[in-house]
Design a protein around this motif. Sequence first.
Motif, PDB file in Angstrom:
ATOM      1  N   ASP A  54      32.715 101.488 -45.447  1.00 21.60           N
ATOM      2  CA  ASP A  54      34.143 101.174 -45.400  1.00 21.60           C
ATOM      3  C   ASP A  54      34.374  99.699 -45.078  1.00 21.60           C
ATOM      4  O   ASP A  54      35.244  99.051 -45.669  1.00 21.60           O
ATOM      5  CB  ASP A  54      34.845 102.051 -44.355  1.00 21.60           C
ATOM      6  N   GLU A  55      33.582  99.166 -44.154  1.00 20.88           N
ATOM      7  CA  GLU A  55      33.680  97.736 -43.841  1.00 20.88           C
ATOM      8  C   GLU A  55      33.310  96.902 -45.058  1.00 20.88           C
ATOM      9  O   GLU A  55      33.967  95.900 -45.362  1.00 20.88           O
ATOM     10  CB  GLU A  55      32.749  97.393 -42.676  1.00 20.88           C
ATOM     11  N   ASP A  56      32.278  97.334 -45.762  1.00 21.87           N
ATOM     12  CA  ASP A  56      31.833  96.595 -46.938  1.00 21.87           C
ATOM     13  C   ASP A  56      32.902  96.599 -48.029  1.00 21.87           C
ATOM     14  O   ASP A  56      33.143  95.575 -48.682  1.00 21.87           O
ATOM     15  CB  ASP A  56      30.533  97.215 -47.464  1.00 21.87           C
ATOM     16  N   ILE A  57      33.569  97.730 -48.224  1.00 17.96           N
ATOM     17  CA  ILE A  57      34.614  97.815 -49.241  1.00 17.96           C
ATOM     18  C   ILE A  57      35.832  96.984 -48.837  1.00 17.96           C
ATOM     19  O   ILE A  57      36.489  96.367 -49.684  1.00 17.96           O
ATOM     20  CB  ILE A  57      34.991  99.284 -49.508  1.00 17.96           C
ATOM     21  N   ASP A  58      36.126  96.933 -47.552  1.00  7.83           N
ATOM     22  CA  ASP A  58      37.209  96.054 -47.090  1.00  7.83           C
ATOM     23  C   ASP A  58      36.893  94.598 -47.436  1.00  7.83           C
ATOM     24  O   ASP A  58      37.780  93.838 -47.878  1.00  7.83           O
ATOM     25  CB  ASP A  58      37.402  96.195 -45.585  1.00  7.83           C
ATOM     26  N   ASN A  59      35.633  94.198 -47.251  1.00  7.20           N
ATOM     27  CA  ASN A  59      35.223  92.833 -47.609  1.00  7.20           C
ATOM     28  C   ASN A  59      35.267  92.634 -49.122  1.00  7.20           C
ATOM     29  O   ASN A  59      35.600  91.540 -49.605  1.00  7.20           O
ATOM     30  CB  ASN A  59      33.813  92.547 -47.083  1.00  7.20           C
ATOM     31  N   LEU A  60      34.927  93.687 -49.860  1.00  4.64           N
ATOM     32  CA  LEU A  60      34.990  93.613 -51.318  1.00  4.64           C
ATOM     33  C   LEU A  60      36.423  93.393 -51.787  1.00  4.64           C
ATOM     34  O   LEU A  60      36.675  92.626 -52.729  1.00  4.64           O
ATOM     35  CB  LEU A  60      34.420  94.892 -51.926  1.00  4.64           C
ATOM     36  N   LYS A  61      37.359  94.041 -51.121  1.00  2.52           N
ATOM     37  CA  LYS A  61      38.762  93.870 -51.485  1.00  2.52           C
ATOM     38  C   LYS A  61      39.206  92.426 -51.267  1.00  2.52           C
ATOM     39  O   LYS A  61      39.980  91.867 -52.064  1.00  2.52           O
ATOM     40  CB  LYS A  61      39.644  94.825 -50.682  1.00  2.52           C
ATOM     41  N   ILE A  62      38.719  91.799 -50.202  1.00  2.00           N
ATOM     42  CA  ILE A  62      39.020  90.384 -49.964  1.00  2.00           C
ATOM     43  C   ILE A  62      38.507  89.544 -51.133  1.00  2.00           C
ATOM     44  O   ILE A  62      39.179  88.622 -51.608  1.00  2.00           O
ATOM     45  CB  ILE A  62      38.385  89.923 -48.640  1.00  2.00           C
ATOM     46  N   LYS A  63      37.333  89.886 -51.601  1.00  2.00           N
ATOM     47  CA  LYS A  63      36.724  89.158 -52.721  1.00  2.00           C
ATOM     48  C   LYS A  63      37.566  89.303 -53.997  1.00  2.00           C
ATOM     49  O   LYS A  63      37.804  88.321 -54.713  1.00  2.00           O
ATOM     50  CB  LYS A  63      35.316  89.709 -52.956  1.00  2.00           C
ATOM     51  N   VAL A  64      38.025  90.510 -54.255  1.00  2.00           N
ATOM     52  CA  VAL A  64      38.834  90.755 -55.456  1.00  2.00           C
ATOM     53  C   VAL A  64      40.195  90.069 -55.327  1.00  2.00           C
ATOM     54  O   VAL A  64      40.691  89.449 -56.282  1.00  2.00           O
ATOM     55  CB  VAL A  64      38.988  92.266 -55.693  1.00  2.00           C
ATOM     56  N   GLU A  65      40.795  90.170 -54.164  1.00  5.64           N
ATOM     57  CA  GLU A  65      42.094  89.525 -53.960  1.00  5.64           C
ATOM     58  C   GLU A  65      41.989  88.002 -54.036  1.00  5.64           C
ATOM     59  O   GLU A  65      42.963  87.321 -54.387  1.00  5.64           O
ATOM     60  CB  GLU A  65      42.687  89.964 -52.619  1.00  5.64           C
ATOM     61  N   ALA A  66      40.800  87.463 -53.759  1.00  9.83           N
ATOM     62  CA  ALA A  66      40.592  86.017 -53.882  1.00  9.83           C
ATOM     63  C   ALA A  66      40.537  85.593 -55.345  1.00  9.83           C
ATOM     64  O   ALA A  66      40.755  84.412 -55.663  1.00  9.83           O
ATOM     65  CB  ALA A  66      39.303  85.608 -53.168  1.00  9.83           C
ATOM     66  N   GLY A  67      40.231  86.571 -56.247  1.00 10.79           N
ATOM     67  CA  GLY A  67      40.252  86.220 -57.661  1.00 10.79           C
ATOM     68  C   GLY A  67      39.113  86.741 -58.511  1.00 10.79           C
ATOM     69  O   GLY A  67      38.985  86.340 -59.678  1.00 10.79           O
ATOM     70  N   ALA A  68      38.269  87.636 -57.997  1.00  7.39           N
ATOM     71  CA  ALA A  68      37.213  88.214 -58.834  1.00  7.39           C
ATOM     72  C   ALA A  68      37.840  89.110 -59.894  1.00  7.39           C
ATOM     73  O   ALA A  68      38.597  90.029 -59.574  1.00  7.39           O
ATOM     74  CB  ALA A  68      36.230  89.004 -57.979  1.00  7.39           C
ATOM     75  N   ASP A  69      37.516  88.856 -61.159  1.00  4.75           N
ATOM     76  CA  ASP A  69      38.125  89.586 -62.271  1.00  4.75           C
ATOM     77  C   ASP A  69      37.431  90.907 -62.567  1.00  4.75           C
ATOM     78  O   ASP A  69      38.004  91.792 -63.198  1.00  4.75           O
ATOM     79  CB  ASP A  69      38.105  88.723 -63.534  1.00  4.75           C
ATOM     80  N   HIS A  70      36.181  91.022 -62.146  1.00  5.53           N
ATOM     81  CA  HIS A  70      35.415  92.242 -62.359  1.00  5.53           C
ATOM     82  C   HIS A  70      34.192  92.185 -61.472  1.00  5.53           C
ATOM     83  O   HIS A  70      33.869  91.130 -60.889  1.00  5.53           O
ATOM     84  CB  HIS A  70      35.000  92.420 -63.825  1.00  5.53           C
ATOM     85  N   LEU A  71      33.469  93.313 -61.370  1.00  3.48           N
ATOM     86  CA  LEU A  71      32.358  93.426 -60.430  1.00  3.48           C
ATOM     87  C   LEU A  71      31.112  93.936 -61.139  1.00  3.48           C
ATOM     88  O   LEU A  71      31.198  94.737 -62.075  1.00  3.48           O
ATOM     89  CB  LEU A  71      32.728  94.380 -59.295  1.00  3.48           C
ATOM     90  N   HIS A  85      30.951  83.027 -47.331  1.00  6.42           N
ATOM     91  CA  HIS A  85      31.098  84.290 -48.058  1.00  6.42           C
ATOM     92  C   HIS A  85      31.396  84.007 -49.525  1.00  6.42           C
ATOM     93  O   HIS A  85      31.927  82.939 -49.875  1.00  6.42           O
ATOM     94  CB  HIS A  85      32.235  85.126 -47.468  1.00  6.42           C
ATOM     95  N   ALA A  86      31.093  84.973 -50.377  1.00  5.78           N
ATOM     96  CA  ALA A  86      31.408  84.821 -51.799  1.00  5.78           C
ATOM     97  C   ALA A  86      32.902  84.636 -52.001  1.00  5.78           C
ATOM     98  O   ALA A  86      33.326  83.910 -52.906  1.00  5.78           O
ATOM     99  CB  ALA A  86      30.913  86.039 -52.569  1.00  5.78           C
ATOM    100  N   SER A  87      33.713  85.263 -51.172  1.00  3.56           N
ATOM    101  CA  SER A  87      35.171  85.113 -51.299  1.00  3.56           C
ATOM    102  C   SER A  87      35.603  83.666 -51.080  1.00  3.56           C
ATOM    103  O   SER A  87      36.578  83.199 -51.689  1.00  3.56           O
ATOM    104  CB  SER A  87      35.898  86.031 -50.319  1.00  3.56           C
ATOM    105  N   ASP A  88      34.875  82.939 -50.213  1.00  2.92           N
ATOM    106  CA  ASP A  88      35.178  81.514 -50.010  1.00  2.92           C
ATOM    107  C   ASP A  88      34.925  80.733 -51.298  1.00  2.92           C
ATOM    108  O   ASP A  88      35.718  79.856 -51.675  1.00  2.92           O
ATOM    109  CB  ASP A  88      34.313  80.934 -48.879  1.00  2.92           C
ATOM    110  N   LEU A  89      33.821  81.052 -51.961  1.00  2.00           N
ATOM    111  CA  LEU A  89      33.506  80.381 -53.218  1.00  2.00           C
ATOM    112  C   LEU A  89      34.524  80.740 -54.298  1.00  2.00           C
ATOM    113  O   LEU A  89      34.969  79.866 -55.052  1.00  2.00           O
ATOM    114  CB  LEU A  89      32.100  80.763 -53.686  1.00  2.00           C
ATOM    115  N   ILE A  90      34.909  82.005 -54.372  1.00  2.00           N
ATOM    116  CA  ILE A  90      35.883  82.430 -55.388  1.00  2.00           C
ATOM    117  C   ILE A  90      37.203  81.694 -55.196  1.00  2.00           C
ATOM    118  O   ILE A  90      37.801  81.194 -56.164  1.00  2.00           O
ATOM    119  CB  ILE A  90      36.083  83.954 -55.328  1.00  2.00           C
ATOM    120  N   THR A  91      37.657  81.618 -53.967  1.00  2.00           N
ATOM    121  CA  THR A  91      38.898  80.890 -53.679  1.00  2.00           C
ATOM    122  C   THR A  91      38.781  79.438 -54.125  1.00  2.00           C
ATOM    123  O   THR A  91      39.710  78.873 -54.713  1.00  2.00           O
ATOM    124  CB  THR A  91      39.211  80.945 -52.167  1.00  2.00           C
ATOM    125  N   TYR A  92      37.631  78.835 -53.890  1.00  2.00           N
ATOM    126  CA  TYR A  92      37.407  77.438 -54.272  1.00  2.00           C
ATOM    127  C   TYR A  92      37.374  77.284 -55.792  1.00  2.00           C
ATOM    128  O   TYR A  92      37.955  76.351 -56.354  1.00  2.00           O
ATOM    129  CB  TYR A  92      36.103  76.949 -53.653  1.00  2.00           C
TER     130      TYR A  92
END
Length: 289
Positions: free
Chosen positions: A153-170, A121-128
Amino acid sequence: MKIKDLFRDKTVFSFEVFPPKKTSSIDVIYNTLDELSDLKPDFISVTFSAGGSGNGGYACDIASKIKEMGIIPVLHLPCINYTHEEIDATLDEVKKRGIENILALRGDINPDIPPKREFLHASDLITYLKTKGDFDISGACYPECHPDSDTIDEDIDNLKIKVEAGADHLISQLFFDNESFYSFVEKVRAKGINVPIEAGIMPVVNKNMIERMVTTCGASLPQKFVKIMQRYEHDPEALRDAGIAYAINQIVDLAASGVDGIHLYTMNNAYVARKISEAVSGILKHDKA
């Protein structure tokens, strides 16, 4: 400069370009960049092969060229077909070239190329990426739901994981109905996602483009857009001009509604980018209240 700093007091206006195929000369995109640089976008993002086309080296070269032009480059970095070692090698090259802004993506899954599965997932890359340097990290979002998600709603929940991992903007996927974008932003904010969101706008200049993009990303077509396609599909010049006008109208409405930014998918077409930029430049110059 970090992209996140641009959103503080203005509507950000940016472009996306893509590298030529390895069989083509890189000078073609350099000529396009020469024309785009005159339009003074806030940044230009460069797509990067997710595996198969082999244009990753070109992407880094193009990002460097953008920086030489005095414009902030953002390098797309997909991860589904790369190992940790391959990502590290790219990051070494990125650091060497002084590129500090990355759009972290999962990347499209190619049925002919088995995923490496080290980054699912992109969140895995962001964390790395957060362990590898002081990068400014963008993420992607889908106003009409990611094709792999069952519900928005599921997609936005995944988006939140991405932001919490460190995405500064979308940066959003393309869309043709602004109401879909507004509804999406409202739901995102309700979930506590407060980073800036750029609206992705693609001016449609030929029928094949729209059919391909809708199949790829699942964007819906409003009736007024369908009417344009039907009326002008056999007149390429009229369809191009109508597509430009439609994109301009989208941007004017988005800017009036206080959008954080506009990300224009140029498709390497400097003529189209210029027509749109010139039409909306005065609107986007207004500082946010």
